[in-house]
Design a protein around this motif. Sequence first.
Motif, PDB file in Angstrom:
ATOM      1  N   VAL A   1      -2.084  -6.670  -2.817  1.00 28.38           N
ATOM      2  CA  VAL A   1      -1.377  -5.515  -2.261  1.00 28.38           C
ATOM      3  C   VAL A   1      -1.354  -4.405  -3.302  1.00 28.38           C
ATOM      4  O   VAL A   1      -1.156  -4.652  -4.496  1.00 28.38           O
ATOM      5  CB  VAL A   1       0.064  -5.903  -1.862  1.00 28.38           C
ATOM      6  CG1 VAL A   1       0.848  -4.662  -1.456  1.00 28.38           C
ATOM      7  CG2 VAL A   1       0.044  -6.916  -0.731  1.00 28.38           C
TER       8      VAL A   1
ATOM      9  N   THR B   1      -6.196  -3.211  -2.465  1.00 28.37           N
ATOM     10  CA  THR B   1      -6.330  -3.087  -1.010  1.00 28.37           C
ATOM     11  C   THR B   1      -6.763  -1.674  -0.620  1.00 28.37           C
ATOM     12  O   THR B   1      -7.655  -1.488   0.222  1.00 28.37           O
ATOM     13  CB  THR B   1      -5.004  -3.443  -0.313  1.00 28.37           C
ATOM     14  OG1 THR B   1      -4.734  -4.822  -0.508  1.00 28.37           O
ATOM     15  CG2 THR B   1      -5.072  -3.157   1.178  1.00 28.37           C
ATOM     16  N   VAL B   2      -6.135  -0.671  -1.231  1.00 28.32           N
ATOM     17  CA  VAL B   2      -6.507   0.714  -0.940  1.00 28.32           C
ATOM     18  C   VAL B   2      -7.971   0.955  -1.294  1.00 28.32           C
ATOM     19  O   VAL B   2      -8.727   1.561  -0.519  1.00 28.32           O
ATOM     20  CB  VAL B   2      -5.609   1.700  -1.716  1.00 28.32           C
ATOM     21  CG1 VAL B   2      -6.099   3.139  -1.543  1.00 28.32           C
ATOM     22  CG2 VAL B   2      -4.167   1.579  -1.252  1.00 28.32           C
TER      23      VAL B   2
ATOM     24  N   TYR C   1     -10.355  -0.813   1.326  1.00 31.06           N
ATOM     25  CA  TYR C   1     -10.345  -0.154   2.639  1.00 31.06           C
ATOM     26  C   TYR C   1     -10.957   1.250   2.555  1.00 31.06           C
ATOM     27  O   TYR C   1     -11.584   1.720   3.504  1.00 31.06           O
ATOM     28  CB  TYR C   1      -8.941  -0.114   3.231  1.00 31.06           C
ATOM     29  CG  TYR C   1      -8.617  -1.336   4.042  1.00 31.06           C
ATOM     30  CD1 TYR C   1      -9.040  -1.448   5.362  1.00 31.06           C
ATOM     31  CD2 TYR C   1      -7.920  -2.404   3.487  1.00 31.06           C
ATOM     32  CE1 TYR C   1      -8.768  -2.581   6.121  1.00 31.06           C
ATOM     33  CE2 TYR C   1      -7.639  -3.546   4.225  1.00 31.06           C
ATOM     34  CZ  TYR C   1      -8.065  -3.626   5.543  1.00 31.06           C
ATOM     35  OH  TYR C   1      -7.812  -4.768   6.288  1.00 31.06           O
TER      36      TYR C   1
ATOM     37  N   PHE D   1      -5.743   3.047   7.568  1.00 31.56           N
ATOM     38  CA  PHE D   1      -5.059   1.902   6.980  1.00 31.56           C
ATOM     39  C   PHE D   1      -4.916   2.087   5.471  1.00 31.56           C
ATOM     40  O   PHE D   1      -3.838   1.860   4.899  1.00 31.56           O
ATOM     41  CB  PHE D   1      -5.815   0.605   7.271  1.00 31.56           C
ATOM     42  CG  PHE D   1      -5.109  -0.624   6.796  1.00 31.56           C
ATOM     43  CD1 PHE D   1      -4.240  -1.313   7.635  1.00 31.56           C
ATOM     44  CD2 PHE D   1      -5.302  -1.092   5.492  1.00 31.56           C
ATOM     45  CE1 PHE D   1      -3.570  -2.446   7.189  1.00 31.56           C
ATOM     46  CE2 PHE D   1      -4.635  -2.224   5.038  1.00 31.56           C
ATOM     47  CZ  PHE D   1      -3.771  -2.900   5.892  1.00 31.56           C
ATOM     48  N   ALA D   2      -5.989   2.502   4.827  1.00 32.26           N
ATOM     49  CA  ALA D   2      -5.950   2.699   3.374  1.00 32.26           C
ATOM     50  C   ALA D   2      -4.955   3.792   2.997  1.00 32.26           C
ATOM     51  O   ALA D   2      -4.197   3.641   2.023  1.00 32.26           O
ATOM     52  CB  ALA D   2      -7.346   3.070   2.872  1.00 32.26           C
TER      53      ALA D   2
ATOM     54  N   LYS E   1      -2.295   4.918   4.700  1.00 33.91           N
ATOM     55  CA  LYS E   1      -0.918   4.472   4.942  1.00 33.91           C
ATOM     56  C   LYS E   1      -0.466   3.548   3.819  1.00 33.91           C
ATOM     57  O   LYS E   1       0.671   3.652   3.324  1.00 33.91           O
ATOM     58  CB  LYS E   1      -0.838   3.762   6.286  1.00 33.91           C
ATOM     59  CG  LYS E   1       0.567   3.292   6.658  1.00 33.91           C
ATOM     60  CD  LYS E   1       0.567   2.636   8.034  1.00 33.91           C
ATOM     61  CE  LYS E   1       1.975   2.167   8.397  1.00 33.91           C
ATOM     62  NZ  LYS E   1       2.000   1.526   9.733  1.00 33.91           N
ATOM     63  N   HIS E   2      -1.324   2.630   3.398  1.00 37.95           N
ATOM     64  CA  HIS E   2      -1.006   1.701   2.317  1.00 37.95           C
ATOM     65  C   HIS E   2      -0.845   2.458   0.996  1.00 37.95           C
ATOM     66  O   HIS E   2       0.049   2.145   0.193  1.00 37.95           O
ATOM     67  CB  HIS E   2      -2.112   0.653   2.185  1.00 37.95           C
ATOM     68  CG  HIS E   2      -1.719  -0.559   1.416  1.00 37.95           C
ATOM     69  ND1 HIS E   2      -0.888  -1.532   1.931  1.00 37.95           N
ATOM     70  CD2 HIS E   2      -2.032  -0.952   0.150  1.00 37.95           C
ATOM     71  CE1 HIS E   2      -0.709  -2.481   1.034  1.00 37.95           C
ATOM     72  NE2 HIS E   2      -1.397  -2.149  -0.069  1.00 37.95           N
TER      73      HIS E   2
ATOM     74  N   ALA F   1       2.469   4.203   0.644  1.00 39.18           N
ATOM     75  CA  ALA F   1       3.581   3.283   0.410  1.00 39.18           C
ATOM     76  C   ALA F   1       3.535   2.648  -0.975  1.00 39.18           C
ATOM     77  O   ALA F   1       4.591   2.351  -1.555  1.00 39.18           O
ATOM     78  CB  ALA F   1       3.572   2.185   1.469  1.00 39.18           C
ATOM     79  N   MET F   2       2.323   2.450  -1.531  1.00 40.97           N
ATOM     80  CA  MET F   2       2.204   1.624  -2.735  1.00 40.97           C
ATOM     81  C   MET F   2       1.742   2.384  -3.986  1.00 40.97           C
ATOM     82  O   MET F   2       1.951   1.894  -5.097  1.00 40.97           O
ATOM     83  CB  MET F   2       1.210   0.487  -2.469  1.00 40.97           C
ATOM     84  CG  MET F   2       1.550  -0.387  -1.277  1.00 40.97           C
ATOM     85  SD  MET F   2       3.177  -1.188  -1.427  1.00 40.97           S
ATOM     86  CE  MET F   2       2.900  -2.234  -2.864  1.00 40.97           C
TER      87      MET F   2
ATOM     88  N   ARG G   1      -5.616   6.881  -4.944  1.00 40.58           N
ATOM     89  CA  ARG G   1      -5.000   7.573  -3.803  1.00 40.58           C
ATOM     90  C   ARG G   1      -5.602   8.956  -3.619  1.00 40.58           C
ATOM     91  O   ARG G   1      -5.909   9.372  -2.489  1.00 40.58           O
ATOM     92  CB  ARG G   1      -3.488   7.666  -4.008  1.00 40.58           C
ATOM     93  CG  ARG G   1      -2.765   8.501  -2.956  1.00 40.58           C
ATOM     94  CD  ARG G   1      -1.268   8.341  -3.050  1.00 40.58           C
ATOM     95  NE  ARG G   1      -0.562   9.400  -2.339  1.00 40.58           N
ATOM     96  CZ  ARG G   1       0.749   9.459  -2.173  1.00 40.58           C
ATOM     97  NH1 ARG G   1       1.519   8.491  -2.673  1.00 40.58           N
ATOM     98  NH2 ARG G   1       1.315  10.453  -1.527  1.00 40.58           N
TER      99      ARG G   1
END
Length: 232
Positions: free
Chosen positions: A116, A120-121, A124, A156-157, A159-160, A163-164, A172
Amino acid sequence: MTSLNTWRYLLRAICPACIISREEYLLLAKVAEEAECYEDLVAQIKGLTQTYGALTIKERKLLSVAYKNITNPLRSSWRVVSLIRRQRVRIEKELTDACKDIVKLLNDSLLATAKVGEETVFYYKLKGDYYRYLAEFAQQQERSRCSDSSLAAYKFAYKHALAMLGPTHPTRLGLALNFAVYYHDVRKSPEKACHLGKHAFDEAVACLDDSSSMQVMRDSMTILQLLRDEER
């Protein structure tokens, strides 16, 4: 009107009933050949044919010269274009195979075991990137499918990432840049691309401070510049 036809035009204007002699047609045709004005040469031979019917050996040779010089450059161009088309097909095949290979690797292995957060980012984002590449040259239904798959991965990437990861995190920011490119190039929506780029740029600028590491600052500023350029 070409200069080679000027004499013929003036003669017809002065005496509409006058018929240009065979020798005059032939003279104009030879002048056109010497000047490499092959469309004019064709015009003279056509006029000669319409007026006198069958062509002599000399006139047939002029006809052949005219059309040979008109068609040869076009045939050469066609061969070049055909070669380029074959090369394009080959390159597209290799590019498709490479993009599908990394997407398969992501789906079958890397995404399932990704931690996580940044990992993950990152994965994706890659999935969105390579579906975007496929969408750039795919045809019709396949283009639509790849475009939708790219959009789903980017969403999806992103949004993640929101948040992270912090607003100045290079992964990012890189995601925001590529997502903006997707909207600009694939969806043909420069407004959404600019909005996404501006949002990421403004958030990152607001969070830059002295506590950020020099490497993160350098990476972030590089990507921020690209985002700002994309916004323009």
